[in-house]
Enzyme design. Structure first.
Site, mmCIF file in Angstrom:
data_model
loop_
_atom_site.group_PDB
_atom_site.id
_atom_site.type_symbol
_atom_site.label_atom_id
_atom_site.label_comp_id
_atom_site.label_asym_id
_atom_site.label_seq_id
_atom_site.Cartn_x
_atom_site.Cartn_y
_atom_site.Cartn_z
ATOM 1 C CE LYS A 199 96.489 106.330 25.728
ATOM 2 N NZ LYS A 199 97.537 107.311 25.449
ATOM 3 C CB THR A 241 100.980 109.084 26.019
ATOM 4 O OG1 THR A 241 101.813 108.926 27.168
ATOM 5 C CG2 THR A 241 101.669 108.467 24.809
ATOM 6 C CE LYS A 288 105.128 107.727 27.859
ATOM 7 N NZ LYS A 288 103.986 108.232 28.588
#
Lengths: 300, 300
Positions: free
Chosen positions: B244, B100, B176
């Site tokens: 994150k 990701t 995503k």
């Protein structure tokens, strides 16, 4: 003699009330329907209601139970007390209050009903018009065993799932309000995600498809963001309903002195949408607060 | 001669990479596994890998495709470029980058891979360890038709659903990231709702049961709030992962100059949790930012 209700008056024949009333008819109860809308009365009459009227007072003596499915606490107080109904009902009549209201309002209504020796179930519902129509609502209820017992035929007729939260009036209201916290935040989050997708030139139908097949999905995303993909903001449930419900969430938080960072943000988003003129549109129209994007069916 | 990959090197044998690598073995591909953890290498070797190593450089010539399942862009750059791997791979080797990462990072990696005449698929995945283990991941991918074609055996082996978002590298990453926006907000909203329930003395198992049977449910609520009900914060996926990922959401919004009221609030909630010492706990531990409540398994 059984304590279970054989007759029920349903007050408020909107999409939820109409479905619940018809489910009670299907279950063999004597159903009396009350609403100010003559079309709704006609519809329920044709469906087999024992009687219909714009005033429940006309049939107060016939009722073992009352199901109140109006919009807010003000309306609950109007139909039960301002109308004179509570004073006219037989003692021990069980009143199922299924509007989404605050715990404080539920407690105040309970106190007033008790003065007339009436039972109360604090029993908000969930599931939408479709589940109401098939007698498959979810009911989150608190109240005395007596109230549960008397209303059991009504609960059986209208609900697929009944949660008994406890005896204390207000617990049912609070569970519903916490549920609405999630529902409201999920709609606003769906709108935020789809707006960002639009800005990033991701096809919205594809984004919808990805999310609904992955761990980012929610019941509300799947149901409401379809309206955004289709560009259809005709109201299934309105923006202003979530202004009301997220304000109830805020009231609950205030009462409990509890911080709610996401819900307060979501409330501001729905308020912005309402303030911009979208209050009567489908609640998915909260996405219209975002500028600088092109949405299907929305002219800028 | 077919263009489809017959051999694949899987770099990063964590829960997702291990599952994907085993799925490739089960599908009959020649699988090479790379990780710094000798236990993971041994596990994959026993599962039938052609070879395993701490360095992909050892087998660069044997690979038709590379699947990169590490944690972030820094690690992607380390394993592909700092290691010298990209220079050692055969021209036209297809690199599936499934970490990701931001769209910008994906584009920069693509540019560098192109210099070595390597193909790239910008292909983040979703579904968690369980879906990876059964070869049922969801892949949201963008890239050239050539890259899609060459990686088709790997996609077939590892994914139940592959979304082709388009040719432009960065679109997969963005989809995503938008998905993670929803996942992160839903976990934080679940925590906020359950914390309020705790404050209002609603039994949490009952609240969980109501929500998961009603319109307030989300995939993340159902999955993560179970940990809160059970008082089990052993990390399935950690708080710091959402620090994150929601920072990637914030970077994306900054790049597109787009306001994200809910995601930025959720990021602050995960940051507060990490700052309070819960960064390595399960992401449901974001609920621990709320004071004045009693939670199962949490001592105050």
């Amino acid at each position: 003699m059984t304590n279970k209700a054989k007759s029920v008056g349903v007050i408020g024949l909107g999409s939820m009330g109409m479905g619940a009333a018809k489910s009670c008819i299907n279950a063999g109860l004597d159903v009396y329907g009350f609403d100010l809308n003559p079309k709704a009365l006609e519809e329920l009459s044709l469906a087999g209601a024992k009687a219909v009227s714009s005033s429940a007072l006309d049939f107060a003596e016939q009722l073992d139970a009352v199901l109140v499915l109006v919009v807010n606490a003000k309306q609950v107080n109007a139909v039960l007390f301002d109308s004179g109904l509570a004073a006219a009902l037989k003692p021990q009549t069980a009143v199922m209050v299924s509007a989404t209201i605050s715990a404080e309002d539920a407690k105040a209504i309970h106190q007033k009903l008790s003065q007339y020796q009436l039972l109360m179930l604090d029993a908000p519902v969930s599931g939408g018009a479709a589940k109401a129509a098939t007698g498959d609502m979810t009911v989150m209820a608190s109240g005395s065993l007596e109230a549960f017992e008397k209303l059991q035929p009504v609960l059986d007729a209208t609900a697929a799932k009944v949660y008994n939260i406890g005896e204390e009036i207000g617990l049912g209201a609070t569970v519903k309000i916490i549920h609405q916290l999630l529902a409201g935040v999920h709609i606003a989050a769906g709108a935020e995600a789809m707006a960002l997708a639009a800005r990033a030139n991701i096809p919205l139908d594809l984004m919808y498809d990805v999310v609904t097949n992955a761990a980012g999905n929610s019941w509300m995303f799947e149901n409401r963001m379809k309206h955004v993909v289709d560009g259809d903001y005709s109201p299934k449930s309105m923006v202003d309903i979530f202004v009301k419900d997220l304000n109830l969430v805020a009231d609950t938080a205030k009462e409990l002195k509890f911080p709610l960072p996401l819900s307060s943000t979501a409330l501001n988003m729905f308020l912005s949408a309402s303030n911009a003129g979208f209050g009567q549109e489908d609640d998915s129209a909260v996405i219209k607060i975002f500028d600088g994007i092109n949405l299907p069916g929305v002219e800028k």
